[in-house]
Design an enzyme around this catalytic site. Structure first.
Site, mmCIF file in Angstrom:
data_model
loop_
_atom_site.group_PDB
_atom_site.id
_atom_site.type_symbol
_atom_site.label_atom_id
_atom_site.label_comp_id
_atom_site.label_asym_id
_atom_site.label_seq_id
_atom_site.Cartn_x
_atom_site.Cartn_y
_atom_site.Cartn_z
ATOM 1 N N LYS A 86 106.959 31.145 -0.036
ATOM 2 C CA LYS A 86 107.299 30.672 1.303
ATOM 3 C C LYS A 86 107.390 29.156 1.340
ATOM 4 O O LYS A 86 108.305 28.586 1.933
ATOM 5 C CB LYS A 86 106.252 31.161 2.325
ATOM 6 C CG LYS A 86 106.340 32.621 2.641
ATOM 7 C CD LYS A 86 107.607 32.934 3.424
ATOM 8 C CE LYS A 86 108.007 34.384 3.256
ATOM 9 N NZ LYS A 86 108.613 34.709 1.969
ATOM 10 N N ASN B 181 133.195 40.129 1.313
ATOM 11 C CA ASN B 181 131.803 39.994 0.892
ATOM 12 C C ASN B 181 131.649 40.776 -0.399
ATOM 13 O O ASN B 181 132.061 41.935 -0.477
ATOM 14 C CB ASN B 181 130.860 40.546 1.963
ATOM 15 C CG ASN B 181 129.400 40.326 1.619
ATOM 16 O OD1 ASN B 181 129.077 39.605 0.678
ATOM 17 N ND2 ASN B 181 128.518 40.958 2.376
ATOM 18 N N GLY B 182 131.070 40.164 -1.431
ATOM 19 C CA GLY B 182 130.899 40.836 -2.706
ATOM 20 C C GLY B 182 131.401 39.975 -3.851
ATOM 21 O O GLY B 182 131.666 38.780 -3.684
ATOM 22 N N HIS C 271 94.159 28.391 -19.068
ATOM 23 C CA HIS C 271 95.150 28.739 -20.080
ATOM 24 C C HIS C 271 96.461 27.974 -19.890
ATOM 25 O O HIS C 271 97.509 28.414 -20.347
ATOM 26 C CB HIS C 271 95.406 30.245 -20.075
ATOM 27 C CG HIS C 271 94.210 31.056 -20.438
ATOM 28 N ND1 HIS C 271 93.735 31.151 -21.729
ATOM 29 C CD2 HIS C 271 93.366 31.779 -19.665
ATOM 30 C CE1 HIS C 271 92.655 31.922 -21.743
ATOM 31 N NE2 HIS C 271 92.407 32.308 -20.513
ATOM 32 N N TRP D 291 128.586 32.309 1.610
ATOM 33 C CA TRP D 291 127.543 31.774 0.736
ATOM 34 C C TRP D 291 128.141 31.716 -0.655
ATOM 35 O O TRP D 291 128.533 32.739 -1.210
ATOM 36 C CB TRP D 291 126.317 32.683 0.771
ATOM 37 C CG TRP D 291 125.102 32.133 0.091
ATOM 38 C CD1 TRP D 291 124.159 31.323 0.639
ATOM 39 C CD2 TRP D 291 124.689 32.382 -1.254
ATOM 40 N NE1 TRP D 291 123.183 31.038 -0.283
ATOM 41 C CE2 TRP D 291 123.481 31.682 -1.466
ATOM 42 C CE3 TRP D 291 125.223 33.119 -2.318
ATOM 43 C CZ2 TRP D 291 122.802 31.697 -2.671
ATOM 44 C CZ3 TRP D 291 124.543 33.130 -3.530
ATOM 45 C CH2 TRP D 291 123.337 32.424 -3.695
ATOM 46 N N ARG E 144 121.882 35.135 7.616
ATOM 47 C CA ARG E 144 122.112 35.655 6.267
ATOM 48 C C ARG E 144 122.225 34.527 5.246
ATOM 49 O O ARG E 144 122.115 34.765 4.046
ATOM 50 C CB ARG E 144 123.388 36.502 6.243
ATOM 51 C CG ARG E 144 123.311 37.744 7.111
ATOM 52 C CD ARG E 144 124.664 38.386 7.292
ATOM 53 N NE ARG E 144 125.184 38.970 6.075
ATOM 54 C CZ ARG E 144 125.053 40.250 5.735
ATOM 55 N NH1 ARG E 144 124.401 41.067 6.527
ATOM 56 N NH2 ARG E 144 125.568 40.714 4.624
ATOM 57 N N GLU F 113 103.222 35.060 -2.831
ATOM 58 C CA GLU F 113 104.044 35.063 -1.631
ATOM 59 C C GLU F 113 103.890 33.757 -0.862
ATOM 60 O O GLU F 113 104.871 33.208 -0.336
ATOM 61 C CB GLU F 113 103.668 36.259 -0.744
ATOM 62 C CG GLU F 113 104.383 36.328 0.591
ATOM 63 C CD GLU F 113 105.895 36.496 0.487
ATOM 64 O OE1 GLU F 113 106.564 36.317 1.517
ATOM 65 O OE2 GLU F 113 106.407 36.785 -0.627
ATOM 66 N N GLU G 195 110.532 27.984 -0.522
ATOM 67 C CA GLU G 195 111.762 28.395 0.133
ATOM 68 C C GLU G 195 112.172 27.447 1.254
ATOM 69 O O GLU G 195 113.348 27.095 1.384
ATOM 70 C CB GLU G 195 111.594 29.795 0.738
ATOM 71 C CG GLU G 195 111.788 30.944 -0.211
ATOM 72 C CD GLU G 195 111.670 32.273 0.499
ATOM 73 O OE1 GLU G 195 112.502 33.146 0.244
ATOM 74 O OE2 GLU G 195 110.737 32.453 1.310
ATOM 75 N N CYS H 237 127.543 37.116 2.253
ATOM 76 C CA CYS H 237 128.383 36.544 3.295
ATOM 77 C C CYS H 237 128.336 37.408 4.540
ATOM 78 O O CYS H 237 127.861 38.539 4.530
ATOM 79 C CB CYS H 237 129.815 36.427 2.810
ATOM 80 S SG CYS H 237 129.973 35.635 1.191
ATOM 81 N N LYS I 173 119.830 35.570 3.562
ATOM 82 C CA LYS I 173 118.868 36.555 4.036
ATOM 83 C C LYS I 173 119.013 37.877 3.303
ATOM 84 O O LYS I 173 118.052 38.456 2.829
ATOM 85 C CB LYS I 173 119.048 36.767 5.544
ATOM 86 C CG LYS I 173 118.070 37.784 6.149
ATOM 87 C CD LYS I 173 116.639 37.308 6.043
ATOM 88 C CE LYS I 173 115.674 38.255 6.722
ATOM 89 N NZ LYS I 173 114.275 37.836 6.514
#
Length: 609
Positions: free
Chosen positions: A486, A99-100, A505, A74, A27, A482, A489, A2, A604
């Site tokens: 992307k 936040n937490g 496989h 969030w 964020r 990566e 996301e 947050c 973020k």
């Protein structure tokens, strides 16, 4: 996860709170809110959705209060609803932002409910505001009430608290989640991130774990975990306010992709001579600590984990140093065998990633060797808690999907591989080659960015797809991972990456005419094997999109689309081949109309476990 902003000023605080929340949007969040004290009354407004919606409601009222707190949430405990949005309050008397995660919230909630408190949300945060209110009923100050309350909390928190009985005061506290104090002239502020306050100050105090602080317009008083009065240094940030603006670019992500040549040049600045990497760049203790190292353990999450996977290939294949890469969220629960001759490398863009910090602390407690942080934020917890560090100097990265942070992490890691490798397999001649390739990297990335138009057209083939497969071999396999990350996301297309040799496989069963396959194909020792793997795909009707070197011998044909990536040295090729994959993800997301910079459900800076 947050975002927190707050302040006590001699002017209306609401516009400052709203601007700060806008600067924290990167964020990730699902709701936003502000609370102010005006003429002894507590006023609050909350919304689900964007800060612009909150701003419109606040402007309709135009509150004039000079003490206030704001928050972007969030969701962790409770769905993203207005009732779960911060600030939370008790009896129209106390309000706070948090936040937490409070791990013992269930027991506190049960106790408070039995004492007559009514809960209006599903959050863990609400137990804190009720606890502060209860403490105030004994006649003590807000500062003392917060200090007493945090002793009852288990978990992580950054708090901003205000009370209508002390109209010109905010109390801040932190443990496990970052919080800074901004020092102004006749006004002082709090925030979870320096960028939130850059329009009003460049002078900051970084609270230490366990600190509480009483903040007024004229004074900041800080107490440590034992309740002792302490002084924390005031630091001047060198981040400019316009560094977090989009400028001419449609999205922050695109801006940050195009900033990579400059960002990498900054990462290299002052760290290279004509023929070698300057070991002093890692700090005055570096030589002494590096001389003791026999192996490397990398801990990281997400994109930073992929950077660590690339580095493992460099450490072992180039430098001859044993290396393990760990997902930080798993490391401390795995009970690894500690070796004091192992260098622990923690990688985090923000330096506040909760899992990475917890893994770092676990490694220190278990008896591993020296620690080194690779990070983009000089004021972060990671930098303060490691023996050595190397700043990536990427500048602010606002887009949730990391781009320039990843490539600058790779550059920093290659610098480290070279320095450590001189004690093992890297000769002076090989070091000179690496340095030459690194020095040429910014220009080569500019060349790679010239693929933008072609990749924009290529993205049209992905607009109606639900799945995609990414392939790579050797050091390029984590680059493929990566690239897949992307795409998933920001476009919400399900994308997975595999070592190309693993196709037979299992993943080959997925290949059909509807499955696009993206391959990374530099001209290296594994190229011929990769070509064979790609033939297996083409034989089963798969459509291939290949990024290849000019001299790789890869030719386009029906259902095989080859994009030539500018030539790069073998050691830096993973960095170069990352660029087209970033551009592909960006253009597919734009085509699909998703929120590129703030993709759903993501944040973020992941500052909770």
């Amino acid at each position: 996860m947050c975002g927190i902003v707050g302040g006590v000023a001699q002017r209306p605080i609401a516009p400052i709170l709203i601007e700060g929340l806008k600067r924290l949007e990167y964020r990730g969040y699902d709701s936003a809110g502000v609370a102010l004290i005006e003429n002894g009354k507590l006023w609050r407004e909350r919304t689900k959705g964007k800060v612009t919606q909150l701003e419109s409601r606040v402007n309709d009222v135009s509150p004039q209060g000079q003490t206030g707190i704001g928050h972007t949430r969030w969701a962790t405990h409770g769905e993203p609803t207005v009732s779960n949005a911060h600030p939370h309050r008790c009896q129209d008397s106390v309000a706070l932002v948090h936040n937490g995660i409070i791990e013992n919230h269930a027991g506190l909630r049960e106790q408070q409910s039995s004492n007559g408190h009514l809960f209006t949300s599903d959050t863990d945060t609400e137990v804190i505001v009720h606890a502060v209110f209860d403490e105030l009923q004994s006649g003590i100050s807000l500062l003392q009430s917060v200090q007493n309350t945090v002793k009852k909390l288990e978990g992580a928190y950054a708090l901003g608290v205000m009370y209508r009985g002390e109209e010109d005061v905010i109390v801040a506290a932190r443990r496990g989640s970052p919080l800074v104090i901004g020092i102004g002239i006749g006004e002082n502020f709090i925030a979870s991130d320096i960028s939130a306050l850059l329009p009003v100050t460049r002078r900051f105090i970084i609270l230490e774990d366990g600190d509480t602080a009483q903040i007024t317009a004229d004074e900041v008083v800080i107490y440590d975990q034992q309740g002792q009065l302490v002084e924390r240094p005031i630091r001047e940030s060198n981040i400019s306010a316009n560094a977090v603006e989009r400028g001419e670019y449609r999205h922050y992500m695109l801006k940050e992709i195009y900033e990579q040549p400059h960002a990498i040049a900054e990462t290299l600045e002052g760290r290279l001579s004509d023929t070698h990497v300057l070991e002093a760049a890692f700090g005055p203790k570096a030589t002494e600590l590096f001389d003791r190292i026999k192996s490397v353990r990398i801990i990281a999450c997400g994109t930073s984990f992929h950077a660590g996977m690339v580095a493992r290939n460099w450490f072992e294949g180039l430098a001859g140093i044993p290396c393990q890469v760990e997902v930080a969220s798993e490391f401390r629960y795995r009970h690894p065998v500690a070796d004091p001759a192992t260098l622990v490398i923690a990688i985090s863009q923000s330096g506040e990633t909760a899992d990475t910090l917890s893994a770092l602390r676990a490694a220190q407690e278990q008896g591993f060797g020296p620690t080194l942080g690779i990070c983009n934020v000089p004021e972060s917890s990671l930098i303060r808690e490691t023996d050595l560090n190397l700043m990536t100097r990427a500048g602010p990265e606002i887009g949730v999907a990391s781009t320039k942070a990843f490539t600058t992490q790779l550059v920093a890691l290659l610098l480290l591989v070279t320095v450590l490798g001189k004690r093992f397999n890297i000769t002076q001649e090989r070091e000179a080659v690496i340095v030459k390739q690194l020095a040429a990297l910014p220009r080569q990335i500019e060349d790679a960015l010239q693929l933008d138009d072609a990749i924009c057209q290529m993205a049209e083939h992905f607009g109606d797809k639900s799945n995609a497969l990414f392939l790579g071999r050797g050091v390029q396999y984590p680059v493929a991972k990566e690239g897949a990350l992307k795409l998933k996301e920001i476009s919400y297309i399900h994308a997975e990456a595999y070592p190309a040799g693993e196709l037979k496989h299992g993943p080959l069963a997925l290949v059909d005419e509807e499955m696009p396959i993206v391959a990374v194909a530099p001209n290296d020792d594994l190229l011929e094997k990769l070509k064979s793997n790609l033939e297996e795909v083409r034989a089963r009707g798969g459509e291939l999109y290949v990024f290849a070197d000019n001299d790789s011998g890869m030719n386009g044909s029906q259902r095989v689309h080859v994009h030539v990536v500018p030539p790069a040295g073998e050691h830096v090729s993973p960095i170069i081949f990352t660029i087209p994959l970033q551009l592909l993800a960006y253009h597919v997301a734009v085509l699909k109309g998703t929120d590129v910079d703030q993709p759903r459900n993501l944040a973020k800076s992941v500052t909770v476990e």
